[in-house]
Write a protein that holds these residues in place. Structure first.
Motif, short mmCIF file in Angstrom:
data_model
loop_
_atom_site.label_atom_id
_atom_site.label_comp_id
_atom_site.label_asym_id
_atom_site.label_seq_id
_atom_site.Cartn_x
_atom_site.Cartn_y
_atom_site.Cartn_z
N GLY A 204 84.23 -50.54 89.09
CA GLY A 204 85.47 -49.96 88.63
C GLY A 204 85.34 -48.45 88.43
O GLY A 204 84.26 -47.91 88.31
N SER A 205 86.48 -47.80 88.39
CA SER A 205 86.53 -46.35 88.37
C SER A 205 86.87 -45.82 86.98
O SER A 205 87.92 -46.13 86.42
CB SER A 205 87.56 -45.83 89.37
OG SER A 205 87.77 -44.45 89.21
N VAL A 206 85.94 -45.02 86.42
CA VAL A 206 86.21 -44.35 85.14
C VAL A 206 87.34 -43.35 85.31
O VAL A 206 88.20 -43.19 84.43
CB VAL A 206 84.93 -43.66 84.63
CG1 VAL A 206 85.24 -42.78 83.43
CG2 VAL A 206 83.87 -44.69 84.27
N LEU A 207 87.37 -42.66 86.45
CA LEU A 207 88.42 -41.68 86.70
C LEU A 207 89.79 -42.33 86.67
O LEU A 207 90.76 -41.77 86.12
CB LEU A 207 88.19 -41.00 88.05
CG LEU A 207 89.19 -39.89 88.44
CD1 LEU A 207 89.18 -38.78 87.40
CD2 LEU A 207 88.84 -39.34 89.82
N ASP A 208 89.91 -43.54 87.22
CA ASP A 208 91.19 -44.24 87.21
C ASP A 208 91.61 -44.61 85.79
O ASP A 208 92.81 -44.69 85.48
CB ASP A 208 91.13 -45.49 88.08
CG ASP A 208 91.18 -45.16 89.57
OD1 ASP A 208 91.59 -44.03 89.90
OD2 ASP A 208 90.79 -46.02 90.39
N LEU A 209 90.63 -44.86 84.93
CA LEU A 209 90.96 -45.15 83.53
C LEU A 209 91.60 -43.93 82.87
O LEU A 209 92.58 -44.05 82.12
CB LEU A 209 89.70 -45.56 82.77
CG LEU A 209 89.13 -46.94 83.10
CD1 LEU A 209 87.78 -47.12 82.44
CD2 LEU A 209 90.09 -48.04 82.66
N TYR A 210 91.04 -42.75 83.16
CA TYR A 210 91.65 -41.53 82.61
C TYR A 210 93.06 -41.33 83.18
O TYR A 210 93.97 -40.91 82.47
CB TYR A 210 90.77 -40.32 82.92
CG TYR A 210 89.59 -40.18 82.00
CD1 TYR A 210 89.77 -39.84 80.66
CD2 TYR A 210 88.29 -40.39 82.45
CE1 TYR A 210 88.70 -39.71 79.80
CE2 TYR A 210 87.21 -40.27 81.59
CZ TYR A 210 87.41 -39.92 80.26
OH TYR A 210 86.35 -39.81 79.42
N ARG A 211 93.21 -41.62 84.46
CA ARG A 211 94.53 -41.49 85.06
C ARG A 211 95.53 -42.46 84.44
O ARG A 211 96.73 -42.21 84.41
CB ARG A 211 94.44 -41.74 86.56
CG ARG A 211 93.73 -40.62 87.33
CD ARG A 211 93.48 -41.04 88.76
NE ARG A 211 92.86 -39.97 89.54
CZ ARG A 211 92.28 -40.14 90.72
NH1 ARG A 211 92.23 -41.36 91.25
NH2 ARG A 211 91.74 -39.13 91.35
N GLY A 212 95.04 -43.57 83.95
CA GLY A 212 95.91 -44.57 83.35
C GLY A 212 96.20 -44.35 81.88
O GLY A 212 96.82 -45.19 81.24
N GLY A 213 95.72 -43.23 81.32
CA GLY A 213 96.05 -42.91 79.94
C GLY A 213 94.88 -42.92 78.98
O GLY A 213 95.08 -42.79 77.76
N ALA A 214 93.65 -43.07 79.47
CA ALA A 214 92.49 -43.07 78.58
C ALA A 214 92.26 -41.67 78.01
O ALA A 214 92.41 -40.66 78.70
CB ALA A 214 91.25 -43.53 79.34
N LEU A 215 91.90 -41.63 76.75
CA LEU A 215 91.54 -40.37 76.10
C LEU A 215 90.03 -40.15 76.15
O LEU A 215 89.56 -39.05 76.41
CB LEU A 215 92.02 -40.38 74.64
CG LEU A 215 91.67 -39.16 73.79
CD1 LEU A 215 92.36 -37.92 74.36
CD2 LEU A 215 92.11 -39.38 72.35
N LEU A 216 89.27 -41.21 75.90
CA LEU A 216 87.82 -41.15 75.97
C LEU A 216 87.31 -42.44 76.59
O LEU A 216 87.84 -43.52 76.33
CB LEU A 216 87.19 -40.99 74.57
CG LEU A 216 87.42 -39.66 73.85
CD1 LEU A 216 86.88 -39.74 72.43
CD2 LEU A 216 86.74 -38.52 74.60
#
Length: 268
Positions: free
Chosen positions: A238-250
């Motif tokens: 899975g992609s950490v970058l996609d998590l940030y794109r989906g609204g992740a702060l940290l």
């Protein structure tokens, strides 16, 4: 060109700042991540600040502050590089670093524990003062004593009697490597752990948080009641970058969090 006393003062300041940063790394890695005895804001009153998301965010910001202090120390050391040539410079540099390390322990306990009261060494014991004093004695007094001895140790009788350049450079390189090694260690998740904790921005709904985790190629392994904090398994790439794109702060694997998310017991 700086005078000898001024150069020596700059070298001491650089060593002190780097030692102070190392004290912060030591505290964060051991107490926040490995032993998990407290969060940075464990004892701050108020429901909003006691929320787990705010506690973890504060731990991450604490590490960011330590990274900035370490960067300042490295810049100061580079600016004082000419002061490494005189005999005894290496000992004075290491002595200053040890004093800085001891200073961190004193500032942390006296200011953050006793005056401000935002956390203690251990917050889950009936007598936290004993733990505070014991921690200060064990981690503050030995580096203080050794640092003072190194700083006060007499140099050669005359400036031309011995060359201190090589030893000074070796001491500086060793200190730099120690700082550069501690910084990534603070950001590493536990060995073998593929689950990361994802802290979402305020306003992200539970449905959006779960959708973001799935869209990033992860599997949700745990969630707090409001779905503001998710444990997401990324073992399948899975992609950490996609998590940030989906609204992740940290995200627990990112260096910005200082590893605090990845090491928390919620990730187990």
């Amino acid at each position: 060109m700086a005078s000898a006393p001024e150069s020596s003062m700059r070298l001491g300041m650089a060593g002190g700042v780097l030692g102070f940063a190392l004290g912060g790394f030591f505290d964060g890695i051991l107490l926040h991540q490995i032993l998990q005895w407290h969060h940075f804001l464990s004892l701050v009153p108020g429901e909003a600040l006691r929320d787990l998301r705010m506690q973890i965010l504060a731990d991450g910001m604490f590490h960011v502050a330590v990274y900035l202090i370490a960067t300042l120390g490295l810049l100061l050391l580079w600016g004082a590089r000419r002061a490494m040539a005189p005999a005894g410079a290496g000992g004075r540099l290491l002595g200053a670093a040890l004093l800085g390390f001891a200073a961190w322990q004193a500032v942390d306990v006296v200011v953050f524990h006793w005056l401000v009261g935002i956390h203690r060494v251990r917050v889950d014991v009936p007598d936290p003062l004993t733990w505070d004093i014991g921690w200060l004695v064990l981690t503050g007094l030995p580096p203080l004593a050794l640092g003072l001895w190194l700083r006060r140790r007499p140099g050669p009788p005359s400036p031309g009697q011995s060359a201190g350049g090589p030893r000074g450079v070796v001491a500086a390189l060793g200190l730099v490597l120690l700082v550069l090694g501690a910084a990534p260690v603070a950001a590493l998740p536990p060995a073998g752990v593929t689950t990361v904790l994802v802290l979402f921005r305020s306003g992200v709904t539970p449905d959006q948080a779960f959708a973001a985790a799935i869209a990033a190629g992860g599997r949700v392994a745990w969630s707090d009641p409001a779905a503001g904090l998710l444990a997401v398994d990324l073992r399948d790439g899975g992609s950490v970058l996609d998590l940030y794109r989906g609204g992740a702060l940290l995200v627990g694997r990112s260096a910005i969090t200082g590893g605090c998310l990845g090491w928390t017991r919620l990730a187990v």
